[in-house]
Design a protein around this motif. Sequence first.
Motif, short mmCIF file in Angstrom:
data_model
loop_
_atom_site.label_atom_id
_atom_site.label_comp_id
_atom_site.label_asym_id
_atom_site.label_seq_id
_atom_site.Cartn_x
_atom_site.Cartn_y
_atom_site.Cartn_z
N GLU A 158 0.83 -1.20 0.00
CA GLU A 158 0.00 0.00 0.00
C GLU A 158 0.87 1.26 0.00
O GLU A 158 0.56 2.25 -0.67
N ASP A 186 -4.80 12.04 -6.76
CA ASP A 186 -6.14 11.51 -6.47
C ASP A 186 -6.05 10.16 -5.77
O ASP A 186 -6.80 9.88 -4.84
N TYR A 187 -5.14 9.32 -6.25
CA TYR A 187 -4.97 7.99 -5.66
C TYR A 187 -4.47 8.10 -4.23
O TYR A 187 -4.97 7.43 -3.32
N ALA A 188 -3.49 8.97 -4.01
CA ALA A 188 -2.90 9.12 -2.68
C ALA A 188 -3.91 9.64 -1.67
O ALA A 188 -3.88 9.28 -0.49
N ALA A 227 -7.16 9.13 -1.68
CA ALA A 227 -8.35 8.28 -1.54
C ALA A 227 -8.18 7.23 -0.44
O ALA A 227 -7.06 6.87 -0.08
N LEU A 247 -10.97 3.75 -8.16
CA LEU A 247 -10.26 4.60 -9.12
C LEU A 247 -9.46 3.77 -10.11
O LEU A 247 -9.49 4.03 -11.32
N SER A 248 -8.76 2.76 -9.61
CA SER A 248 -7.97 1.89 -10.49
C SER A 248 -8.86 1.19 -11.51
O SER A 248 -8.46 0.95 -12.65
N ARG A 283 -9.49 3.84 -3.73
CA ARG A 283 -8.33 3.61 -4.60
C ARG A 283 -8.59 2.45 -5.55
O ARG A 283 -8.23 2.51 -6.73
N ARG A 309 2.16 1.70 -3.50
CA ARG A 309 1.12 2.25 -4.38
C ARG A 309 0.95 3.75 -4.14
O ARG A 309 0.82 4.53 -5.08
N SER A 310 0.91 4.15 -2.88
CA SER A 310 0.70 5.55 -2.55
C SER A 310 1.81 6.43 -3.10
O SER A 310 1.58 7.54 -3.57
N GLY A 353 1.36 6.44 -7.14
CA GLY A 353 0.09 6.82 -7.75
C GLY A 353 -0.06 8.33 -7.88
O GLY A 353 0.79 9.12 -7.48
#
Length: 254
Positions: free
Chosen positions: A157, A167-169, A171, A179-180, A176, A160-161, A164
């Motif tokens: 995780e 917006d991803y970070a 969420a 969004l993906s 997330r 990913r943060s 990304g």
Amino acid sequence: MATIKIDDQELAYSDKGDSERVIVLMHGWGCSSQTLLSIEKVALDAGYRVINVDFPGFGLSPEPSSVWGVEEYTALMEKFIDRLGIKSPVMLGHSFGGRVGILFSSRREVSKLILVDAAGVKPRRSLKYHIKVKWFKFCKAVVKTLMSKEAAERTIEKMRSGRGSADYAAASPKMRMILSKVVNEDLCHVMPSIKAPVLLVWGTADTATPLADAIKMEKLIPDAGLVRFEGCGHYSFLDNPSGFARVLTSFLNS
């Protein structure tokens, strides 16, 4: 803001004006109905009843109970419109809201559709992007091998943060995943089914949904016209509010 419960999902929305002409506003990812208040005012001044929604997971609407895609968001909007007894509304979608507007209008009767810096065309990915994805998958496999399940999930995780988008970070874990899912959905195949007049409004400097997406939409949608705002970005309606108000009012009253 009012709330309505549809299939165990609460949806927050505002409902202003008492005209028989109705426009439904749908915001972009990471935003809420508040983002579209300037558009709401223009539509009210043009003599419309304005429905402005908070999509599930944004504003005052709680997150969905599962990982939704564009289909689930659109199905909710269809049931919502039916519950309000609205026939043939004008639909306006900014960014992610444009995805819902495209799918909705491809299978339901609308009087007009307005797409503002809208998503719906799957992004073209560079070789660098595909290399990054493969490297991430490799690192994820290594982490799962070397760590316990809980430690691996925390590490993945964090990875990913860090990689990304903003917006991803920002969420939650569930948003997330949503969004993906939605960002990779291509709606080009349903665009030719849209029968209503469509106004495309785009900032030429939009990097989130580039102008090339609008040009493609204009070709695929039978009755579509594109208005470009030079130098404006992904929020063209905020970058050029007076120009946007004139274009929107003209289209609504045409």
